[in-house]
Design a protein around this motif. Structure first.
Motif, PDB file in Angstrom:
ATOM      1  N   GLY A  37      43.804  38.312  52.102  1.00 42.71           N
ATOM      2  CA  GLY A  37      44.046  39.173  53.252  1.00 42.71           C
ATOM      3  C   GLY A  37      43.744  40.624  52.914  1.00 42.71           C
ATOM      4  O   GLY A  37      42.779  40.948  52.227  1.00 42.71           O
ATOM      5  N   GLY A  38      44.600  41.521  53.400  1.00 40.10           N
ATOM      6  CA  GLY A  38      44.371  42.946  53.228  1.00 40.10           C
ATOM      7  C   GLY A  38      44.412  43.440  51.801  1.00 40.10           C
ATOM      8  O   GLY A  38      43.929  44.538  51.502  1.00 40.10           O
ATOM      9  N   SER A  39      44.962  42.648  50.906  1.00 40.23           N
ATOM     10  CA  SER A  39      45.024  43.048  49.493  1.00 40.23           C
ATOM     11  C   SER A  39      43.799  42.591  48.708  1.00 40.23           C
ATOM     12  O   SER A  39      43.656  42.915  47.528  1.00 40.23           O
ATOM     13  N   ALA A  40      42.899  41.838  49.350  1.00 43.07           N
ATOM     14  CA  ALA A  40      41.784  41.206  48.632  1.00 43.07           C
ATOM     15  C   ALA A  40      40.904  42.215  47.909  1.00 43.07           C
ATOM     16  O   ALA A  40      40.397  41.940  46.820  1.00 43.07           O
ATOM     17  N   TYR A  41      40.730  43.400  48.479  1.00 41.24           N
ATOM     18  CA  TYR A  41      39.748  44.350  47.947  1.00 41.24           C
ATOM     19  C   TYR A  41      40.267  45.032  46.688  1.00 41.24           C
ATOM     20  O   TYR A  41      39.472  45.456  45.841  1.00 41.24           O
ATOM     21  N   LEU A  42      41.569  45.101  46.518  1.00 40.65           N
ATOM     22  CA  LEU A  42      42.149  45.543  45.253  1.00 40.65           C
ATOM     23  C   LEU A  42      42.004  44.446  44.207  1.00 40.65           C
ATOM     24  O   LEU A  42      41.710  44.722  43.043  1.00 40.65           O
ATOM     25  N   VAL A  43      42.195  43.196  44.626  1.00 37.21           N
ATOM     26  CA  VAL A  43      41.958  42.063  43.736  1.00 37.21           C
ATOM     27  C   VAL A  43      40.497  42.064  43.280  1.00 37.21           C
ATOM     28  O   VAL A  43      40.194  41.816  42.111  1.00 37.21           O
TER      29      VAL A  43
END
Length: 387
Positions: free
Chosen positions: A81-87
């Motif tokens: 979700g919204g945290s994917a781009y930090l991952v």
């Protein structure tokens, strides 16, 4: 293996549009990719690693690689979700450290504003095992976060006024962002006077819905040092998925309690060392819970921590979301993690608006959440340093 110092963020780009009825999602991704690569001083031909999440239609990374004409030897379509781009930044650093790629491109784009998609209808994630048990009760994004807010108020005495201060701080920053959807500075009273959406959350407690996107370029240290750009080093990262645990769910604790601890341990720094924080702000309660779980204050003390302008740059102890964040600036594809990293990079480069730039900012944190803290969500934390 630690990724500390193994990769740098060389390029960052935020799409200026907030409504794009005339563009496809693929076109937005491509424009973001070109913007980030131009910022880094690189081209599509330099990219040998590509990262994206579920906001890319079709077969995701496969379709996007073909659309952009990339020739890559490593790809990753992890979706939290919204945290994917930090991952993705963390995974890109891992891939670079392992020799799988040297220039990693990460993109996000979406058109929820043009398509009329918001958090007020039941979300359909397909035939997931939870649907028969949860959908009959009508869970939507906003009431799941409202439930967490109500629980925090019950357990710790948090007030609506304290939550409102988070929106107030975001608005003080957004007034300086020409692209922000909501640039008017608001007061606590105005937040509380805005229409109720899901008790205890008001409309101004909720993020905006916007089109647009963003992109990042993560590179090998040798490449970073060859480019004429400020050096932003990845110091530490952490990720976590938190679910219902068979009903043993604590609504006042987010995955940041684990992802943050991992990131701080890898980076070798403490919350008190952080000069600037980009905190995922789908709702005001999202910010408060993550600040507690990241260790900026003790559990239950978040209300007092955010009150009285403590998050306003130049005023408070912890400047946050100096672009206006999801509460005022944008929330492209209903996924706000990408822009959290972008603004942290701006702060470390000294490229934020002068009115909100943290003086001599050398250490920054970005925190992302994806899914719903009321049911199941992903959490990711990044700690970055200006070298």
């Amino acid at each position: 293996m630690s990724i500390k110092g193994k990769a740098y963020i060389a390029g960052a780009y935020e799409h200026p549009t907030r409504k794009a009825p005339d563009k496809s999602v693929y076109q937005l991704h491509a424009e973001c990719a070109k913007g980030a690569l131009a910022d880094a001083g690189l081209s599509l031909a330099d990219v040998d690693g590509y990262f994206c999440a579920g906001d890319v239609p079709g077969l995701g990374a496969i379709n996007m690689i073909d659309y952009l004409g990339l020739k890559v030897r490593h790809l990753d379509s992890t979706d939290t979700g919204g945290s994917a781009y930090l991952v993705h930044v963390s995974h890109a650093a891992q891939a670079i450290a392992m020799g799988h790629c040297r220039v990693a491109l990460i993109t996000l784009a979406g058109r929820p504003r043009s398509e009329g998609s918001s958090g007020t209808v039941v979300r359909n994630f397909g035939l997931t095992p939870d649907r028969p048990f949860e959908v009959p009760y009508g869970p939507v994004t906003v009431n799941m976060y409202a439930m967490a807010a109500a629980r925090h108020m019950h357990e710790h005495g948090t007030t609506r006024e304290q939550l409102a201060w988070i929106k107030v701080a975001a608005s003080h920053h957004a007034q300086h962002n020409p692209h922000a959807m909501l640039r008017e500075v608001v007061t606590v009273d105005e937040v509380l006077a805005s229409p109720a959406i899901a008790d205890p959350l008001h409309r101004m407690d909720c993020c905006v819905v916007s089109d647009g996107g963003g992109a990042l370029v993560v590179v090998h240290p040798d490449i970073a040092r060859s480019l004429r750009r400020p050096l932003v080093k990845v110091l530490g990262a952490g990720e976590r998925a938190k679910g219902q645990d068979g009903g043993r769910v604590d609504l006042t604790t987010t995955g940041a309690a684990w992802s943050g601890a991992a990131a701080f341990a890898e980076a070798g720094v403490k919350p008190a060392d952080i000069q600037y924080a980009s905190i995922y702000d789908s709702f005001t309660i999202t910010v408060l819970l993550q600040l507690e779980d990241l260790g900026f204050c003790k559990k239950g003390e978040g209300g007092r921590f955010v009150a009285d302008g403590n998050l306003i740059s130049g005023v408070g102890r912890l400047p946050f979301n100096t672009d206006g964040g999801g509460l005022c600036n944008n929330h492209p594809a209903n996924r706000g993690g990408m822009t959290k990293v972008i603004e942290a990079v701006r702060q470390l480069r000294g490229e934020a608006h002068p009115a909100v730039q943290v003086p001599n900012c050398a250490l920054a944190l970005a925190q992302g959440t994806g899914g719903s803290i009321g049911t199941r969500h992903g959490s990711a934390t990044l700690i970055m340093e200006r070298e």
